[in-house]
Design an enzyme around this catalytic site. Sequence first.
Site, short mmCIF file in Angstrom:
data_model
loop_
_atom_site.label_atom_id
_atom_site.label_comp_id
_atom_site.label_asym_id
_atom_site.label_seq_id
_atom_site.Cartn_x
_atom_site.Cartn_y
_atom_site.Cartn_z
N ASN A 7 -14.64 13.43 -35.95
CA ASN A 7 -15.70 12.41 -35.94
C ASN A 7 -15.29 11.32 -34.96
O ASN A 7 -14.39 10.54 -35.24
CB ASN A 7 -15.83 11.85 -37.37
N LYS A 9 -16.91 8.78 -34.13
CA LYS A 9 -17.46 7.48 -34.57
C LYS A 9 -18.01 6.69 -33.36
O LYS A 9 -18.60 7.29 -32.45
CB LYS A 9 -16.39 6.67 -35.30
N HIS A 92 -21.82 9.85 -44.24
CA HIS A 92 -20.43 9.39 -44.03
C HIS A 92 -20.25 8.06 -44.76
O HIS A 92 -21.19 7.27 -44.85
CB HIS A 92 -20.15 9.24 -42.53
N GLU A 94 -19.04 5.34 -43.94
CA GLU A 94 -19.42 4.14 -43.17
C GLU A 94 -20.95 3.96 -43.16
O GLU A 94 -21.45 2.84 -43.12
CB GLU A 94 -18.83 4.21 -41.76
N GLU A 163 -14.06 12.74 -48.69
CA GLU A 163 -13.36 11.69 -47.94
C GLU A 163 -13.16 10.47 -48.85
O GLU A 163 -14.10 9.68 -49.03
CB GLU A 163 -14.19 11.28 -46.73
N GLY A 169 -9.08 5.72 -42.37
CA GLY A 169 -8.64 4.77 -41.35
C GLY A 169 -7.43 3.93 -41.74
O GLY A 169 -7.11 2.95 -41.09
N SER A 205 -7.48 9.86 -42.82
CA SER A 205 -6.12 9.68 -42.30
C SER A 205 -5.38 11.00 -42.06
O SER A 205 -4.16 11.07 -42.27
CB SER A 205 -5.32 8.74 -43.21
C1 PEP Z 1 -13.57 9.58 -41.09
O1 PEP Z 1 -13.99 8.44 -41.08
O2 PEP Z 1 -14.35 10.56 -41.18
C2 PEP Z 1 -12.13 9.78 -41.00
C3 PEP Z 1 -11.65 10.88 -41.48
O3 PEP Z 1 -11.42 8.78 -40.42
P1 PEP Z 1 -9.81 8.69 -40.23
O4 PEP Z 1 -9.32 10.08 -39.92
O5 PEP Z 1 -9.62 7.77 -39.08
O6 PEP Z 1 -9.26 8.19 -41.51
#
Ligand code: PEP
Length: 245
Positions: A7, A9, A92, A94, A163, A169, A205
């Site tokens: 992703n 973003k 997602h 966010e 997630e 993040g 992460s």
């Molecule tokens: C995400 O937001 O889908 C995600 C997995 O972010 P990160 O890997 O940066 O934690």
Amino acid sequence: MKYLFGNWKMYLDYNESINLSKQLAEVNLPSKNKIVVFPSNLAFKAVQENLASTQIATGPQNVAWVPKGGYTGEVSAHMFKDLGATYALIGHSERRHVFGETDDEVRKKVEACLDAGLIPVVCIGETKEELSEGKREYRLKKQIMKVFENLDLSGKEIIVAYEPVWAIGTGTPCLPADADDIHGWVKNELKQYTNQEIPVLYGASVNAENVLSFLSLSTIDGILAGGASVKFNDWQEIVKKAEEI
Ligand code: PEP
């Protein structure tokens, strides 16, 4: 076969997205896994074209739930399908927590994807507060129910990405044993709604160091990476390591 989803973003501007997609196309690593990147809407068409001759598929990070019309600022699932998208991220964290997207909107977007011929990747996850208050399963149950209750899949593919919002993040993922337990629970929950095998990916992460600790678990069908997917070397390392599974 595992799913390796990236992703992007809003991390990359147009030129950065083009450069990354060109780098990915140049190395064009053969893989037994399914690799998909989710660029910004701005760069979607160009990235899709750059990756068209590779095995890397693409998808948007969000879609509108109607095909066309007076919906300022939106882009529909049908429009992305026309440009060559295969998947779409839906709900997602966010979108849910920064932009206030509701479970009902997530459901409508999932239906729009199925209607347009895109494979929805439905993101679910609990917040830190929900986790500490013992409401993790309650939250996931509701998110799953809202998407899958009376959903007419008719054999169409759909993917779930677990997630944990508290780990996205942060650089500190969910412990693999914890992810294993909760993925098992999610898979069981999904059985209430469909006989279809629904892949469940882990996201939050994930990086080249920890990716194998997730991918080696049979309950984890793949990963969704954010930050690590926009750094060429990190992503290549993830793709290479995943070949070991
Ligand atoms: C995400 O937001 O889908 C995600 C997995 O972010 P990160 O890997 O940066 O934690």
